[in-house]
Design a protein around this motif. Sequence first.
Motif, PDB file in Angstrom:
ATOM      1  N   UNK A 152     -35.881   9.604  66.771  1.00  0.00           N
ATOM      2  CA  UNK A 152     -35.732   8.272  66.178  1.00  0.00           C
ATOM      3  C   UNK A 152     -34.305   7.743  66.276  1.00  0.00           C
ATOM      4  N   UNK A 153     -33.357   8.633  66.443  1.00  0.00           N
ATOM      5  CA  UNK A 153     -31.946   8.233  66.383  1.00  0.00           C
ATOM      6  C   UNK A 153     -31.481   7.485  67.622  1.00  0.00           C
ATOM      7  N   UNK A 154     -32.284   7.450  68.651  1.00  0.00           N
ATOM      8  CA  UNK A 154     -31.913   6.741  69.872  1.00  0.00           C
ATOM      9  C   UNK A 154     -32.607   5.381  69.975  1.00  0.00           C
ATOM     10  N   UNK A 155     -33.384   5.030  68.973  1.00  0.00           N
ATOM     11  CA  UNK A 155     -34.057   3.740  68.981  1.00  0.00           C
ATOM     12  C   UNK A 155     -33.132   2.662  68.426  1.00  0.00           C
ATOM     13  N   UNK A 156     -33.306   1.432  68.918  1.00  0.00           N
ATOM     14  CA  UNK A 156     -32.547   0.309  68.377  1.00  0.00           C
ATOM     15  C   UNK A 156     -33.441  -0.424  67.381  1.00  0.00           C
ATOM     16  N   UNK A 157     -33.222  -0.147  66.103  1.00  0.00           N
ATOM     17  CA  UNK A 157     -34.043  -0.742  65.055  1.00  0.00           C
ATOM     18  C   UNK A 157     -33.351  -0.566  63.710  1.00  0.00           C
ATOM     19  N   UNK A 158     -33.864  -1.251  62.714  1.00  0.00           N
ATOM     20  CA  UNK A 158     -33.351  -1.144  61.359  1.00  0.00           C
ATOM     21  C   UNK A 158     -34.221  -0.190  60.551  1.00  0.00           C
ATOM     22  N   UNK A 171     -28.793   0.174  60.496  1.00  0.00           N
ATOM     23  CA  UNK A 171     -29.141  -0.603  61.681  1.00  0.00           C
ATOM     24  C   UNK A 171     -28.564   0.084  62.922  1.00  0.00           C
ATOM     25  N   UNK A 172     -29.447   0.642  63.756  1.00  0.00           N
ATOM     26  CA  UNK A 172     -29.028   1.215  65.025  1.00  0.00           C
ATOM     27  C   UNK A 172     -29.026   0.092  66.063  1.00  0.00           C
ATOM     28  N   UNK A 173     -27.859  -0.492  66.252  1.00  0.00           N
ATOM     29  CA  UNK A 173     -27.723  -1.724  67.025  1.00  0.00           C
ATOM     30  C   UNK A 173     -27.910  -1.476  68.513  1.00  0.00           C
ATOM     31  N   UNK A 185     -24.691  -0.275  62.208  1.00  0.00           N
ATOM     32  CA  UNK A 185     -24.174  -1.109  61.125  1.00  0.00           C
ATOM     33  C   UNK A 185     -24.921  -0.785  59.847  1.00  0.00           C
ATOM     34  N   UNK A 186     -24.282  -1.113  58.735  1.00  0.00           N
ATOM     35  CA  UNK A 186     -24.911  -1.003  57.426  1.00  0.00           C
ATOM     36  C   UNK A 186     -24.999  -2.388  56.811  1.00  0.00           C
ATOM     37  N   UNK A 187     -26.191  -2.722  56.316  1.00  0.00           N
ATOM     38  CA  UNK A 187     -26.412  -3.966  55.583  1.00  0.00           C
ATOM     39  C   UNK A 187     -26.928  -3.613  54.190  1.00  0.00           C
TER      40      UNK A 187
END
Length: 261
Positions: A152-158, A171-173, A185-187
């Motif tokens: 999951x750590x290589x996916x671009x998603x929140x 957020x994995x940008x 990023x962190x939101x």
Amino acid sequence: MADRADRYELYEAAVQDAPGDAEFLDDEFFRRRGRRADSFREDFCGTAALACEFALRRPGSRVYAIDRDPVPLEWGRERHLPRLDREAREHVRLVESDVLDWEGPAVDLIAAMNFSYWIFETREMLRRYFEQARRALLPDGLFFLDAYGGSDCHETKEYPRREQGFVFVWDQVSYDPITAHMECAMHFDLPDGSRLANAFRYAWRFWSLPEIRELLEEAGFRRTFVLWEGADENGDGNGVFEEVEAGSPDPTWIAYLVSEP
């Protein structure tokens, strides 16, 4: 609410467990060395929450907190240092410096948490940091790192997670499989519907456990142990870490590495 929110306060509530981490480090050092650590260095310390918790737990110990950013350090001076009594404060030093440049006294225990050392994106730079950490340890000291991984750590998603009073969003940008460069990023989504967007942003290399262990060995560490987090009945991490020789290919996992100089 987002305009008035304190991003460091939200970060500590969502990401850190400084009392738990201080207990873990203190107990793991005792288990492996048969004595308590009398000195501790927190690298990439941010607000120095962990350093101050260690000082609370181990009165009289020498504690150093190193970070090159003066803003979170000042926040920590205002929020965390006042929680210590006068004697404890005298033994805590918050240092504004690059961890590669600071030459302080040798210590029993060094920790670089929250994957902060991933800012070093080349083998040369990461090895240099590990060499510096090894030189800064006493002969029977220990060096602690954390790491994470999984498919999951290589996916671009929140990835949202509800906390008390707000929603934390990891957020994995972006992720580049050729270079392993990653941006995150962190939101923080607040109860009135406002979002504190990009409260923290990270650009780093996604290091694998084999790479990290190889570089620790190249830097002169004799042995590195992997402590793997167990899972609860739902398959989520249970916060219990045990030494293992082999991990499991979970979608996400967290581990600690403990290295001996």
